[in-house]
Design a protein around this motif. Structure first.
Motif, PDB file in Angstrom:
ATOM      1  N   TYR A 176       0.826  -1.200   0.000  1.00  0.00           N
ATOM      2  CA  TYR A 176       0.000   0.000   0.000  1.00  0.00           C
ATOM      3  C   TYR A 176       0.867   1.260   0.000  1.00  0.00           C
ATOM      4  O   TYR A 176       2.037   1.225   0.407  1.00  0.00           O
ATOM      5  N   THR A 177       0.271   2.389  -0.436  1.00  0.00           N
ATOM      6  CA  THR A 177       0.952   3.694  -0.329  1.00  0.00           C
ATOM      7  C   THR A 177       0.915   4.142   1.140  1.00  0.00           C
ATOM      8  O   THR A 177       0.289   3.484   1.978  1.00  0.00           O
ATOM      9  N   ASN A 178       1.516   5.270   1.420  1.00  0.00           N
ATOM     10  CA  ASN A 178       1.523   5.719   2.828  1.00  0.00           C
ATOM     11  C   ASN A 178       0.272   6.517   3.205  1.00  0.00           C
ATOM     12  O   ASN A 178       0.245   7.183   4.242  1.00  0.00           O
ATOM     13  N   TYR A 179      -0.787   6.441   2.383  1.00  0.00           N
ATOM     14  CA  TYR A 179      -2.040   7.152   2.702  1.00  0.00           C
ATOM     15  C   TYR A 179      -2.679   6.563   3.957  1.00  0.00           C
ATOM     16  O   TYR A 179      -2.863   5.344   4.058  1.00  0.00           O
ATOM     17  N   LYS A 180      -3.011   7.428   4.903  1.00  0.00           N
ATOM     18  CA  LYS A 180      -3.636   6.974   6.151  1.00  0.00           C
ATOM     19  C   LYS A 180      -5.139   7.237   6.105  1.00  0.00           C
ATOM     20  O   LYS A 180      -5.570   8.384   5.969  1.00  0.00           O
ATOM     21  N   ILE A 181      -5.912   6.194   6.218  1.00  0.00           N
ATOM     22  CA  ILE A 181      -7.377   6.331   6.269  1.00  0.00           C
ATOM     23  C   ILE A 181      -7.741   6.865   7.656  1.00  0.00           C
ATOM     24  O   ILE A 181      -7.241   6.366   8.670  1.00  0.00           O
ATOM     25  N   SER A 182      -8.609   7.873   7.690  1.00  0.00           N
ATOM     26  CA  SER A 182      -8.975   8.461   8.989  1.00  0.00           C
ATOM     27  C   SER A 182      -9.827   7.481   9.784  1.00  0.00           C
ATOM     28  O   SER A 182     -10.509   6.617   9.225  1.00  0.00           O
ATOM     29  N   GLY A 200      -5.853  -0.275   2.708  1.00  0.00           N
ATOM     30  CA  GLY A 200      -5.094   0.924   2.392  1.00  0.00           C
ATOM     31  C   GLY A 200      -5.291   1.306   0.938  1.00  0.00           C
ATOM     32  O   GLY A 200      -6.102   0.696   0.238  1.00  0.00           O
ATOM     33  N   LYS A 201      -4.548   2.328   0.516  1.00  0.00           N
ATOM     34  CA  LYS A 201      -4.519   2.708  -0.910  1.00  0.00           C
ATOM     35  C   LYS A 201      -3.506   1.806  -1.590  1.00  0.00           C
ATOM     36  O   LYS A 201      -2.340   1.759  -1.171  1.00  0.00           O
ATOM     37  N   SER A 247      -2.711   0.889   5.769  1.00  0.00           N
ATOM     38  CA  SER A 247      -3.182   1.996   6.604  1.00  0.00           C
ATOM     39  C   SER A 247      -3.611   1.449   7.966  1.00  0.00           C
ATOM     40  O   SER A 247      -3.226   1.983   9.010  1.00  0.00           O
ATOM     41  N   ASP A 263      -0.675   0.066  -3.769  1.00  0.00           N
ATOM     42  CA  ASP A 263       0.561   0.492  -4.411  1.00  0.00           C
ATOM     43  C   ASP A 263       1.120  -0.620  -5.311  1.00  0.00           C
ATOM     44  O   ASP A 263       2.276  -0.592  -5.707  1.00  0.00           O
ATOM     45  N   TYR A 323     -10.313   2.161  -1.625  1.00  0.00           N
ATOM     46  CA  TYR A 323      -9.224   1.424  -0.992  1.00  0.00           C
ATOM     47  C   TYR A 323      -9.194  -0.019  -1.475  1.00  0.00           C
ATOM     48  O   TYR A 323     -10.078  -0.456  -2.212  1.00  0.00           O
TER      49      TYR A 323
END
Lengths: 205, 205
Positions: free
Chosen positions: A18-24, A184-185, A76, A187, A152
């Motif tokens: 996954y990318t480093n995008y953090k889901i709230s 997560g997003k 995430s 990658d 996601y």
């Protein structure tokens, strides 16, 4: 509509990076809330979810999961699904909430509780525990579909040490660990895995 | 897209009375094919589906299901989901199909088969059977979502005599009955059943 369904269910792939995008927390809570619309046996909703969100919790997970390190590090969050072997003991409390929400009449509650009282459930019974796994699967599939709806991706992970999960996370032994899902997003693109066709799996009679 | 998802997953209700519309074998096969995109443990796809399509098969089902008569009589079909306790024994055959479809390299096949050979699976082991239930749940949720996508509704039914299902339908005891799902065009609206919120079910750590 065809295209959307293909993208959500038919073209779902397990994603392991996954990318480093953090889901709230708010957004993930919404995805979980909607996924909880899955049915469960007697609508007893026996699942407990541990959302592994912090670096510290990921480090704890690492101690019981020697594989899947890339997912562990890049996802995430990871959602650890437990089933409550004592679900019948909390039926009355659950039905009270259902009644207060205007969704369960008192006579129906009494009928269910009477039925449960006569059943004499053994919480360690294999069929009872198997039923928790069925309910977990119903929820998990909704979660993986809805995750994709919100942009996601996920991977269902069975490969962690279930015998150590409760101790690692200080979870009462009434809850049995069933499945872990990373989210997560994406990658990477995953790969298109083989499926048996209905012509082999299903018999019409 | 929001409205579609709400209609498919969030507004799904269990339907217990259907119109006399008969879903064609071709269309139901397509729904099953797409639902089989659900993941399964080690992608071993351990499910066997019995589609109860004829009046005769419905009469057989009736002998092991004292309740749910209205669904039994009015549904277009009912899908009985079994799990294969000997799934590891057919892994090689499955992987061969995957390889022929260009979706599984030979070295991966060998690695999996070597792993399975060292596992010494007991087909009656409770954890092994529980895992089949998890896989059944993943498939079943896809099936219920996709049924709605094609304009149908469903009801997941646990209330049938699982101890008699194999004998009634002459199914080898290697397959364990897990869940029954009725499908058809809805002829009532069901009801909005209560769900626990994520704030109760999930803990972020």
């Amino acid at each position: 509509m065809e295209a959307i369904m293909k993208d959500l269910i038919i073209n779902r792939r397990s994603i392991r990076k996954y990318t480093n995008y953090k889901i709230s927390k708010e957004e993930l809570t919404k995805i979980i809330d909607e996924s909880l619309k899955a049915p469960s046996s007697n609508n007893l909703q026996p699942l407990k979810l541990l959302v592994i969100d912090s670096d510290e919790a990921k480090r704890t997970l690492k101690t019981i999961m020697p594989m899947n390190q890339l997912q562990l590090e890049t996802s995430s969050q990871l959602v650890l699904i437990f089933g409550d072997t004592l679900k019948y003991e909390r039926a009355e409390e659950l039905f009270k909430l259902a009644h207060e929400a205007g969704k369960m009449p008192l006579e129906l509650i009494e009928r269910h509780l009477t039925k449960f009282r006569t059943q004499q459930i053994d919480p360690t019974d294999a069929k009872h525990i198997a039923s928790l796994h069925l309910d977990a699967g119903l929820f998990a599939m909704n979660f993986m579909t809805l995750a994709r709806y919100y942009g996601y991706d996920t991977c269902a992970i069975g490969g962690f040490n279930k015998d150590l999960a409760n101790e690692a996370f200080k979870i009462d032994s009434r809850y049995v660990p069933i499945l872990l899902i990373s989210i997560g997003k994406k990658d990477d693109e995953g790969y298109d895995s083989y499926r048996l066709p209905a012509s082999i799996v299903a018999d019409f009679i």
